[in-house]
Design a protein around this motif. Structure first.
Motif, PDB file in Angstrom:
ATOM      1  N   GLU A 130       0.816  -1.218   0.000  1.00  0.00           N
ATOM      2  CA  GLU A 130       0.000   0.000   0.000  1.00  0.00           C
ATOM      3  C   GLU A 130       0.851   1.270   0.000  1.00  0.00           C
ATOM      4  O   GLU A 130       0.343   2.373  -0.176  1.00  0.00           O
ATOM      5  CB  GLU A 130      -0.912   0.025   1.238  1.00  0.00           C
ATOM      6  CG  GLU A 130      -2.024  -1.018   1.235  1.00  0.00           C
ATOM      7  CD  GLU A 130      -1.502  -2.425   1.490  1.00  0.00           C
ATOM      8  OE1 GLU A 130      -0.535  -2.572   2.272  1.00  0.00           O
ATOM      9  OE2 GLU A 130      -2.033  -3.368   0.878  1.00  0.00           O
ATOM     10  N   ILE A 131       2.134   1.138   0.232  1.00  0.00           N
ATOM     11  CA  ILE A 131       3.020   2.297   0.292  1.00  0.00           C
ATOM     12  C   ILE A 131       3.204   2.889  -1.100  1.00  0.00           C
ATOM     13  O   ILE A 131       3.312   2.174  -2.098  1.00  0.00           O
ATOM     14  CB  ILE A 131       4.394   1.893   0.873  1.00  0.00           C
ATOM     15  CG1 ILE A 131       4.243   1.437   2.326  1.00  0.00           C
ATOM     16  CG2 ILE A 131       5.404   3.023   0.783  1.00  0.00           C
ATOM     17  CD1 ILE A 131       3.763   2.523   3.262  1.00  0.00           C
ATOM     18  N   ASP A 132       3.258   4.206  -1.182  1.00  0.00           N
ATOM     19  CA  ASP A 132       3.508   4.877  -2.447  1.00  0.00           C
ATOM     20  C   ASP A 132       4.938   4.567  -2.915  1.00  0.00           C
ATOM     21  O   ASP A 132       5.886   4.697  -2.130  1.00  0.00           O
ATOM     22  CB  ASP A 132       3.346   6.390  -2.290  1.00  0.00           C
ATOM     23  CG  ASP A 132       3.534   7.121  -3.602  1.00  0.00           C
ATOM     24  OD1 ASP A 132       4.678   7.543  -3.863  1.00  0.00           O
ATOM     25  OD2 ASP A 132       2.563   7.244  -4.360  1.00  0.00           O
ATOM     26  N   PRO A 133       5.115   4.138  -4.167  1.00  0.00           N
ATOM     27  CA  PRO A 133       6.462   3.793  -4.645  1.00  0.00           C
ATOM     28  C   PRO A 133       7.477   4.917  -4.456  1.00  0.00           C
ATOM     29  O   PRO A 133       8.641   4.654  -4.125  1.00  0.00           O
ATOM     30  CB  PRO A 133       6.242   3.477  -6.127  1.00  0.00           C
ATOM     31  CG  PRO A 133       4.826   3.013  -6.203  1.00  0.00           C
ATOM     32  CD  PRO A 133       4.092   3.832  -5.189  1.00  0.00           C
ATOM     33  N   GLU A 134       7.060   6.172  -4.672  1.00  0.00           N
ATOM     34  CA  GLU A 134       8.000   7.282  -4.511  1.00  0.00           C
ATOM     35  C   GLU A 134       8.442   7.436  -3.066  1.00  0.00           C
ATOM     36  O   GLU A 134       9.612   7.730  -2.778  1.00  0.00           O
ATOM     37  CB  GLU A 134       7.373   8.574  -5.024  1.00  0.00           C
ATOM     38  CG  GLU A 134       7.193   8.608  -6.533  1.00  0.00           C
ATOM     39  CD  GLU A 134       6.748   9.970  -7.024  1.00  0.00           C
ATOM     40  OE1 GLU A 134       6.739  10.928  -6.198  1.00  0.00           O
ATOM     41  OE2 GLU A 134       6.421  10.091  -8.212  1.00  0.00           O
ATOM     42  N   ASP A 135       7.520   7.238  -2.116  1.00  0.00           N
ATOM     43  CA  ASP A 135       7.874   7.323  -0.694  1.00  0.00           C
ATOM     44  C   ASP A 135       8.860   6.211  -0.326  1.00  0.00           C
ATOM     45  O   ASP A 135       9.823   6.434   0.418  1.00  0.00           O
ATOM     46  CB  ASP A 135       6.622   7.215   0.179  1.00  0.00           C
ATOM     47  CG  ASP A 135       5.715   8.431   0.050  1.00  0.00           C
ATOM     48  OD1 ASP A 135       6.203   9.480  -0.421  1.00  0.00           O
ATOM     49  OD2 ASP A 135       4.519   8.317   0.399  1.00  0.00           O
ATOM     50  N   PHE A 136       8.609   5.001  -0.850  1.00  0.00           N
ATOM     51  CA  PHE A 136       9.493   3.885  -0.552  1.00  0.00           C
ATOM     52  C   PHE A 136      10.885   4.135  -1.127  1.00  0.00           C
ATOM     53  O   PHE A 136      11.906   3.920  -0.454  1.00  0.00           O
ATOM     54  CB  PHE A 136       8.907   2.597  -1.137  1.00  0.00           C
ATOM     55  CG  PHE A 136       9.783   1.390  -0.961  1.00  0.00           C
ATOM     56  CD1 PHE A 136       9.954   0.814   0.288  1.00  0.00           C
ATOM     57  CD2 PHE A 136      10.455   0.836  -2.044  1.00  0.00           C
ATOM     58  CE1 PHE A 136      10.766  -0.300   0.457  1.00  0.00           C
ATOM     59  CE2 PHE A 136      11.274  -0.275  -1.886  1.00  0.00           C
ATOM     60  CZ  PHE A 136      11.430  -0.842  -0.630  1.00  0.00           C
ATOM     61  N   GLN A 137      10.942   4.599  -2.370  1.00  0.00           N
ATOM     62  CA  GLN A 137      12.240   4.852  -2.981  1.00  0.00           C
ATOM     63  C   GLN A 137      12.978   5.980  -2.274  1.00  0.00           C
ATOM     64  O   GLN A 137      14.207   5.939  -2.122  1.00  0.00           O
ATOM     65  CB  GLN A 137      12.057   5.187  -4.465  1.00  0.00           C
ATOM     66  CG  GLN A 137      11.592   3.999  -5.290  1.00  0.00           C
ATOM     67  CD  GLN A 137      11.460   4.318  -6.764  1.00  0.00           C
ATOM     68  OE1 GLN A 137      12.267   5.046  -7.326  1.00  0.00           O
ATOM     69  NE2 GLN A 137      10.446   3.759  -7.406  1.00  0.00           N
ATOM     70  N   GLU A 138      12.251   6.979  -1.803  1.00  0.00           N
ATOM     71  CA  GLU A 138      12.898   8.068  -1.060  1.00  0.00           C
ATOM     72  C   GLU A 138      13.546   7.545   0.219  1.00  0.00           C
ATOM     73  O   GLU A 138      14.643   7.955   0.589  1.00  0.00           O
ATOM     74  CB  GLU A 138      11.872   9.150  -0.724  1.00  0.00           C
ATOM     75  CG  GLU A 138      12.505  10.366  -0.048  1.00  0.00           C
ATOM     76  CD  GLU A 138      11.524  11.490   0.198  1.00  0.00           C
ATOM     77  OE1 GLU A 138      11.931  12.514   0.781  1.00  0.00           O
ATOM     78  OE2 GLU A 138      10.334  11.340  -0.181  1.00  0.00           O
ATOM     79  N   ARG A 139      12.872   6.608   0.888  1.00  0.00           N
ATOM     80  CA  ARG A 139      13.469   6.015   2.096  1.00  0.00           C
ATOM     81  C   ARG A 139      14.767   5.284   1.751  1.00  0.00           C
ATOM     82  O   ARG A 139      15.750   5.350   2.490  1.00  0.00           O
ATOM     83  CB  ARG A 139      12.487   5.050   2.756  1.00  0.00           C
ATOM     84  CG  ARG A 139      11.323   5.722   3.458  1.00  0.00           C
ATOM     85  CD  ARG A 139      10.611   4.745   4.391  1.00  0.00           C
ATOM     86  NE  ARG A 139       9.452   5.354   5.002  1.00  0.00           N
ATOM     87  CZ  ARG A 139       9.503   6.154   6.063  1.00  0.00           C
ATOM     88  NH1 ARG A 139      10.668   6.423   6.634  1.00  0.00           N
ATOM     89  NH2 ARG A 139       8.400   6.670   6.572  1.00  0.00           N
ATOM     90  N   LEU A 140      14.752   4.581   0.619  1.00  0.00           N
ATOM     91  CA  LEU A 140      15.961   3.865   0.212  1.00  0.00           C
ATOM     92  C   LEU A 140      17.110   4.827  -0.037  1.00  0.00           C
ATOM     93  O   LEU A 140      18.233   4.630   0.454  1.00  0.00           O
ATOM     94  CB  LEU A 140      15.704   3.037  -1.046  1.00  0.00           C
ATOM     95  CG  LEU A 140      14.836   1.781  -0.930  1.00  0.00           C
ATOM     96  CD1 LEU A 140      14.759   1.091  -2.288  1.00  0.00           C
ATOM     97  CD2 LEU A 140      15.402   0.822   0.104  1.00  0.00           C
TER      98      LEU A 140
END
Length: 629
Positions: free
Chosen positions: A173-183
């Motif tokens: 359910e996480i937004d892909p952009e938010d996940f990639q920003e965390r990475l």
């Protein structure tokens, strides 16, 4: 969707913790197509195992450690280690951030020795051209739980927020952009430039030495670290490495019976070598590698020896293996009028059935050039496996119908399941050719397709494949129609002299011929010309073939199967018989094999006027016409 290597199939998922499975699915789903992700693959000389390695052309290189700890199991935390409550009591482990940091800096030290991966000018001269970083994923602990349990000052030291991903922050359910920003917040080094495809390949070359192609002995990653005081001197300017599809094929083989159907030059034998390395680390029993070509067996032995696993991997020409079985178990060879190699096979089959030669001698069996194997041979070979269950033993069959030159009919002529190979649904197709230039491949297939009959396709009967070119461009093959065989010899010698005078390595030149007398005449001529040559004219010379010697190789086209050279000369084409349909098909396949041994330069000579010489002249004219357009 990111490419995960190996695939998330049942074999890979069985090795994963529940948290690793969730992280893998998140990386696959939430990252774009140009991301490469490797799971649990050893890196470099010291064979360290990061949980996940993420590579992106513009983002860079990231190492992730995944832990399934729960709040109640985490008892003590310092910068260097953690104490966990387990079923065995309190256990101390390295802090995962420290673990990931050590992985990262070992890799950075290795990569930074490669000038092609470093800035050459400017403020960042000598530094890596890509960003890099590391981090930890705690799959069963939420960020809120950590915040409540630990003051901010301690978190900043022990679990820095920007280096951590917690439960709920990598779900579907996480937004892909938010996940990639965390990475990418995990990166401590963030300046860099877009990596080129050759640079991405060089990174893979350093990370995973097992996927290198034709590594020179002096640059082999398996050599001890004291071989040279300056590792940078060992780095080649141009590398050859499996592409992503080949690497995925090699790493995804899993257990059981497998069939790889690939065109010439698609990397089948290279995948066999990788498979040998993998199995040598996991099996106690020896590994058997069989092929039909004596010269190929010698080349494979050299390759396996260079990898340091020759004590675990036994490589035989099939009939030599039969002879060795008879000798080892004191089985007499029956008398008769049939050729000795046929009697050898029959004697081994009978001895196995009678219990004089034991079954299940090997932990795994790998068969190269499987299209040249007969049904009763394969049925015999399958019995050498441990017998854990139908299709469960490690078996790999490599196959290309277009190179079937020892049988009178195209295709195997039998179902693989009928000989005990249970590979239904476990067949991999490799249609890309990486060995030859586009011009050589176009020429070779343009010639041979006139003689090939496509076979019906199902899981057992593999269809004939038209190869797709993945190699670079080069000169079109040179066809010389001459007046006599003596002129053919003159032409071959002139080309060899020209190549040698211009710096070509003699060990990467081969002259192929269809009939023995042709090789004999050329061998005599080369001796007079003082051109060093190894003539593979007998079983003994084929078995001792040295692929690393700086001398020209002279052999029949049959003996060249499975080998490759930068430059190939084929002589005597116009003297091949073309008056019988079946023989004509076999001869065409043979010529195709010879043509596709050449990586870059191909010279073909003819002093006759048969159908084959006419076709190769026509193919040359076709390619020349295309170039003019």
């Amino acid at each position: 969707m990111a490419q995960i290597i190996p695939n998330l199939d049942r074999h890979t998922l069985a090795r994963m913790t529940s948290g690793e499975k969730r992280v893998a699915e998140a990386l696959k789903k939430l990252l774009e197509d140009d991301y490469l992700v490797w799971y649990d693959i050893p890196v470099g000389r010291q064979r360290r195992y990061p949980d996940f390695i993420v590579l992106h052309p513009s983002r860079g290189l990231l190492f992730l450690e995944v832990k399934d700890w729960k709040p109640e199991t985490l008892k003590r935390l310092t910068k260097s280690d953690v104490t966990l409550l387990t079923g065995r009591g309190l256990v101390s482990e390295m802090h995962p951030l420290e673990q990931a940091r050590q992985y990262t800096y070992k890799v950075l030290d290795m990569l930074s020795r490669d000038p092609q991966l470093c800035h050459q000018t400017g403020h960042h001269r000598g530094k890596l051209v890509m960003p890099y970083g590391w981090g930890v994923v705690l799959t069963n602990i939420t960020r809120k739980q950590i915040v409540q349990a630990m003051p901010e000052e301690s978190r900043e030291i022990l679990l820095p927020d920007h280096l951590m991903i917690y439960k709920g922050e990598f779900s579907g359910e996480i937004d892909p952009e938010d996940f990639q920003e965390r990475l990418w917040n995990m990166f401590t080094y963030q300046f860099g430039q877009q990596l080129s495809l050759p640079q991405v390949d060089r990174i893979r070359w350093h990370l995973f030495p097992e996927i290198r192609i034709d590594v020179p002995r002096q640059a082999d990653i398996f050599l001890p670290s004291h071989v040279t005081d300056n590792p940078q001197e060992m780095l080649p300017d141009v590398i050859r490495i499996m592409d992503i599809k080949q690497e995925k094929t090699a790493r995804n083989l899993g257990g059981g019976h497998r069939v790889i159907h690939g065109v010439a030059g698609s990397g089948k034998t290279m995948i066999l070598g990788y498979r040998c390395q993998f199995l040598a680390q996991t099996l106690q029993k020896p590994i058997l590698v069989l092929c039909f070509n004596i010269t190929l067996a010698a080349r494979l032995r050299s390759f396996i020896s260079a990898k340091g696993i020759d004590a675990q991997v036994q490589i035989y020409h099939f009939h030599d293996w039969c002879g060795q079985q008879l000798k080892t178990y004191h089985v007499e060879l029956p008398t008769g009028e049939t050729p000795i190699f046929e009697r050898q096979v029959a004697a081994v089959v009978q001895a196995v059935e009678n219990g004089f030669i034991p079954r299940a001698q090997y932990g795994a069996v790998l068969i190269d050039e499987g299209h040249d194997m007969e049904a009763d041979w394969l049925k015999l070979i399958v019995q050498m496996l441990p017998g854990d269950g139908p299709g469960d033993d490690p078996l790999l069959l490599l196959y290309d119908d277009a190179q079937s030159i020892y049988t009178k009919k195209p295709g195997l002529g039998f179902a693989l399941s009928s000989v005990g190979i249970q590979a239904r649904g476990r067949t991999t197709i490799l249609s890309l050719n990486y060995r030859n230039t586009r011009e050589i491949l176009d020429f070779a297939y343009g010639f041979v397709h006139h003689y090939l009959t496509p076979q019906s396709s199902d899981d057992d009967h593999i269809p004939l494949l038209e190869p797709e070119a993945a190699g670079a461009s080069g000169p079109i093959p040179d066809v010389q129609q001459l007046r006599s065989f003596k002129e053919e010899l003159d032409c071959a010698v002139a080309y060899i002299r020209h190549w040698r005078d211009n710096g070509a390595w003699l060990g990467d030149i081969a002259v192929l011929y269809p009939a023995r007398f042709q090789g004999e005449k050329l061998s005599q001529r080369l001796k007079k010309e003082n051109i060093p040559c190894q003539w593979l004219d007998s079983r003994a010379t084929k078995m001792t073939y040295d692929s690393e010697a700086d001398i020209l190789t002279l052999m029949t086209i049959h003996s060249s199967k499975g080998l490759e050279f930068e430059r190939v000369v084929m002589i005597g084409i116009g003297q091949m018989k073309d008056d019988d349909e079946a023989k004509r098909q076999q001869a065409a396949r043979l010529l195709y094999v010879g043509m596709t041994r050449a990586r870059k330069y191909l010279l073909m000579t003819s002093s006759g006027n048969n159908e084959f010489s006419q076709r190769i002249m026509a193919e040359q004219a076709r390619l020349q016409k295309q170039i003019k357009k």
